[in-house]
Design a protein around this motif. Structure first.
Motif, PDB file in Angstrom:
ATOM      1  N   PHE A   1       0.865  -1.190   0.000  1.00 31.53           N
ATOM      2  CA  PHE A   1       0.000   0.000   0.000  1.00 31.53           C
ATOM      3  C   PHE A   1       0.897   1.233   0.000  1.00 31.53           C
TER       4      PHE A   1
ATOM      5  N   PRO B   1       1.558   3.019   4.200  1.00 27.75           N
ATOM      6  CA  PRO B   1       1.504   2.058   5.303  1.00 27.75           C
ATOM      7  C   PRO B   1       1.822   2.704   6.652  1.00 27.75           C
TER       8      PRO B   1
ATOM      9  N   PHE C   1      -6.756  -1.412   4.709  1.00 27.67           N
ATOM     10  CA  PHE C   1      -8.105  -1.665   4.216  1.00 27.67           C
ATOM     11  C   PHE C   1      -8.387  -1.061   2.832  1.00 27.67           C
ATOM     12  N   ASN C   2      -7.756   0.072   2.507  1.00 27.22           N
ATOM     13  CA  ASN C   2      -8.181   0.777   1.295  1.00 27.22           C
ATOM     14  C   ASN C   2      -8.123  -0.053   0.002  1.00 27.22           C
ATOM     15  N   PRO C   3      -7.006  -0.747  -0.263  1.00 31.29           N
ATOM     16  CA  PRO C   3      -6.991  -1.543  -1.501  1.00 31.29           C
ATOM     17  C   PRO C   3      -8.097  -2.611  -1.521  1.00 31.29           C
TER      18      PRO C   3
ATOM     19  N   TYR D   1     -11.053  -2.423   0.061  1.00 32.93           N
ATOM     20  CA  TYR D   1     -12.314  -1.701  -0.110  1.00 32.93           C
ATOM     21  C   TYR D   1     -12.525  -1.354  -1.582  1.00 32.93           C
ATOM     22  N   THR D   2     -11.432  -0.948  -2.241  1.00 31.88           N
ATOM     23  CA  THR D   2     -11.521  -0.584  -3.655  1.00 31.88           C
ATOM     24  C   THR D   2     -11.745  -1.825  -4.527  1.00 31.88           C
TER      25      THR D   2
ATOM     26  N   VAL E   1      -4.352  -3.866   9.399  1.00 32.70           N
ATOM     27  CA  VAL E   1      -3.798  -3.020  10.448  1.00 32.70           C
ATOM     28  C   VAL E   1      -4.723  -1.883  10.859  1.00 32.70           C
ATOM     29  N   ASP E   2      -5.435  -1.306   9.893  1.00 33.25           N
ATOM     30  CA  ASP E   2      -6.228  -0.112  10.232  1.00 33.25           C
ATOM     31  C   ASP E   2      -7.718  -0.416  10.390  1.00 33.25           C
TER      32      ASP E   2
ATOM     33  N   GLU F   1     -17.343  -4.831   8.745  1.00 28.87           N
ATOM     34  CA  GLU F   1     -17.506  -4.738   7.296  1.00 28.87           C
ATOM     35  C   GLU F   1     -16.650  -5.768   6.542  1.00 28.87           C
TER      36      GLU F   1
ATOM     37  N   ASP G   1      -6.447   0.417  -8.216  1.00 21.67           N
ATOM     38  CA  ASP G   1      -6.050  -0.604  -7.237  1.00 21.67           C
ATOM     39  C   ASP G   1      -6.146  -0.101  -5.796  1.00 21.67           C
TER      40      ASP G   1
ATOM     41  N   GLN H   1      -4.562   2.485  -4.593  1.00 26.15           N
ATOM     42  CA  GLN H   1      -3.322   3.107  -4.155  1.00 26.15           C
ATOM     43  C   GLN H   1      -3.497   4.620  -4.265  1.00 26.15           C
TER      44      GLN H   1
END
Lengths: 264, 411
Positions: free
Chosen positions: A54, A57, A103-105, A107-108, A129-130, A138, B308, B310
């Motif tokens: 990510f 991080p 989580f973001n990748p 979630y996307t 981690v977050d 979720e 992705d 990012q």
């Protein structure tokens, strides 16, 4: 029995402690990363944590930050991570794989799609981690449904009522972060960690793995006395960075991992 | 019965109920933090809620806001601008006249008072343009607390006057080289430092972003802008404004102006994002217009990111708007269409910077120059009795080097 549970049971019956090794998917190159991953079990890794790179991080120190950026520059993505796991499973059905990241990748990618694809590929657990307990439903609910263990992080600040909150809904094992800090920085105070793990063990039957700040075989030996498994990440990743141009890199990492395994 | 029913209806229709008890504005906000930080984040929330309900806390805040910051800031009728644009009546809320030259000091003062209540003994902050860093270093000097400011290496270079100011005020400035070396990386580094120093350290976040309770807390400290505006305009014109305009990076000055008016349906609001070279290029900082929902820096909101997930680089001529995310309450207000989010380009902001300096004798910061660029677009077509209030949230002294370089002038 699930792979993570089975591996801990086997270690216990042999009176052994586990070694968890961390590598970042796609680092230092896509090819080397796959070669090293496939060789980890015979070098002595009982469990493998694969870092899903990510851009931001926030819980990682410089070694894993740099490895994440290298992996992304090499074109690694969540799809690529899942593909690596599937290819690993073609020749290995026993070693548990835990995917670790932010989580973001996910979630996307789409939460449901991700847990299904990861489980289909042969991953066994997730460490995100977050996602503290306040926000984890979720991902935790679909992950558990897909058969993935949802591994919780416990830290030196997880005490009192907070400990009960974090232990709720934990599965697989518990990951104890031995320092208040980011990966690969300070070293832990073994007495404090030991006392805290004792408190944790009084409340749960789940195995406890200790990570963050464990660098040398000596660190691993000391920590394995008070935990069910030890996690080594930054020092392996750092070793990859230092020797990324060396054609013997896979052997260098094999030697490092087997030295760690011998020590515990 | 009627009273309760009415009250319930008002509450249901209210735009100011958020966040819920877990810090969510609709699906946005929340607390996406490493577990090490969670107990501390919950402590900050408790300390802030105790403070919020304590009259003595607000007495101290308002006394210092008056005598140290110089509040209330004036609401100024911009006659020359109004005549020049030939349409709506334009007012400026003069938050550039605050001590330290921007609105950031409002939430720094509030937060350091919360930090003191928690018994914390040192302060950290992140900064982009350096305005929040300067404001944090200022309140730390005032309260004699050690201060460490994390600032992207790239920003240290382009905002050297503010680096020098922070050092004069006694702060340590740590250049951040990780990632891309800009504001988002400074925030990552501040969070990493905080994780390692949870016992004695308080993190003064510089906008309505981060994990709950920061978006709510910073908003409530900045709401002094909107509350004053409401009173001052009522005194001058006896009406509510028709339109509010404010620039948005993370969104603190806009949230502060908008929040007290959210439940006045006749008041239109415009949040102006930094369009950089254009939102259809890859060089802008417009998270709402050009981004998508995601999770970063402890919150769910809109971010600039690739397919992705990012995070991608933001770009703006204004270092203070150069952030790839936005506060979660703005994300919510965007989705429910209560606030209109628009963008203006670097070039439009630069033209607005020059025009405002000449018309009114006020050199604005590049951040509110974005807001002014939108006022230039909207005012001419509006009737003469339409009242626009724009938040002039910072003064431009810090930007003269950037502007001169852009105009090809050596100073």
């Amino acid at each position: 029995m699930k792979r993570i549970e089975k591996t801990f049971a086997k270690l216990k019956s042999n009176d052994k402690k586990g070694l968890v090794t961390f590598i970042t998917a796609g680092d230092p190159s896509l090819e080397q990363s796959a070669t090293i991953l496939n060789a980890l079990p015979q070098s002595g890794a009982d469990f493998i944590e694969i870092g899903m790179p990510f851009t931001d991080p926030m819980a990682d120190g410089p070694a894993i930050q740099d490895s994440s950026l290298r992996a992304l520059a090499n074109g690694m993505s969540l799809k690529g991570v899942i593909k690596m796991v599937a290819e690993f499973r073609e020749s290995n059905q026993d070693t548990p794989i835990i995917l670790m990241g932010y989580f973001n990748p996910i979630y996307t990618y789409g939460t449901e799609d991700f847990v299904n694809d990861a489980a289909d590929a042969g991953a066994d657990g997730l460490i995100i981690v977050d996602l503290p307990p306040e926000e984890d439903a979720e991902l935790r609910v679909p992950a558990t449904k897909a058969g993935l263990d949802f591994i919780k992080l416990l830290t030196p600040t997880t005490k009192g009522a907070r400990l009960d909150t974090v232990l709720q809904n934990a599965s697989g094992f518990l990951y104890y972060v031995s320092i208040a800090g980011v990966t690969g920085t300070k070293s832990a105070n073994i007495d404090e960690v030991g006392a805290h793990i004792k408190d944790i063990k009084a409340k749960t039957d789940l195995p406890v793995a200790v990570g963050f700040g464990i660098k040398t075989p000596e660190d691993a030996a000391n920590m394995s006395k008070i935990a069910d498994a030890v996690v080594v990440g930054s020092s392996i990743v750092q070793n990859m960075q230092d020797n990324q141009k060396d054609s013997n890199l896979p052997t260098i990492i094999e030697n490092q991992v087997s030295a760690l395994k011998k020590a515990i | 019965m009627t009273n309760i029913a009415q009250q319930q209806e008002t509450n249901l229709n209210s735009f100011t109920n958020g966040p819920d008890e877990n810090g969510h504005f609709g699906i946005y906000g929340g607390r996406y933090c490493a577990e090490t930080l969670m107990p501390l984040i919950l402590d900050v929330e408790k300390a802030w809620h105790d403070a919020r309900d304590d009259d003595a806390f607000w007495e101290e805040f308002h006394a210092l806001a008056k005598d140290y910051i110089g509040r209330p800031s004036p609401l100024y009728f911009a006659k020359a601008t109004t005549e020049h644009l030939g349409g709506a009546k334009v007012y400026f809320k003069r938050d550039e006249l605050n001590h330290t030259g921007a609105h950031k000091i409002n939430h720094c003062l509030g937060q350091i008072l919360v930090a003191k209540r928690m018994g914390k003994t040192r302060i950290i902050a992140e900064t982009g343009a350096g305005q929040h860093g300067v404001a944090t270093a200022t309140v730390c000097a005032l309260f004699d607390m050690p201060c460490t400011v994390f600032m992207g290496e790239e920003d240290v270079r382009r905002q050297s006057p503010n680096v020098f100011r922070m050092k004069l005020l006694g702060a340590e400035v740590v250049p951040v080289t990780s990632g891309s070396g800009t504001l988002k990386d400074a925030m990552n580094e501040a969070l990493r430092h905080w994780v390692a120093n949870v016992e004695d350290t308080y993190y003064i976040i510089g906008t309505v972003a981060g994990p709950h309770p920061y978006p709510e807390m910073v908003r409530d400290f900045q709401s002094v802008i909107g509350k004053e505006t409401k009173e001052q305009l009522n005194e001058k014109e006896g009406v509510l404004p028709d339109s509010l305009v404010a620039c948005i990076g993370g969104g603190s000055n806009a949230m502060g102006l908008f929040h007290p008016f959210l439940n006045n349906p006749s008041v239109q609001m415009f949040g102006v994002e930094a369009g950089g070279h254009g939102v259809d290029t890859d060089k802008h900082a417009a998270s709402l217009t050009g981004g998508s929902p995601g999770i970063l820096h402890g919150m769910r909101s809109y971010f600039l990111q690739n397919e992705d997930g990012q995070i991608t680089e933001a770009h703006s001529i204004s270092a203070g708007l150069d952030y790839p995310g936005i506060g979660p309450e703005h994300a919510y207000l965007h989705d429910i269409d209560r606030v209109n989010y628009v963008s203006v380009t670097d070039d439009e902001a630069l033209e607005a910077f020059k025009l405002l300096s000449k018309l009114e004798g006020i050199i604005p910061a590049l951040e509110p120059s974005h807001a002014f660029a939108h006022v230039i677009k909207m005012a001419p077509d509006l009737p003469k009795d339409h009242i626009i209030v724009m938040n002039l949230c910072g003064r431009g002294d810090k930007d003269i080097f950037t502007v001169a370089e852009k105009l090809g002038i050596e100073i």
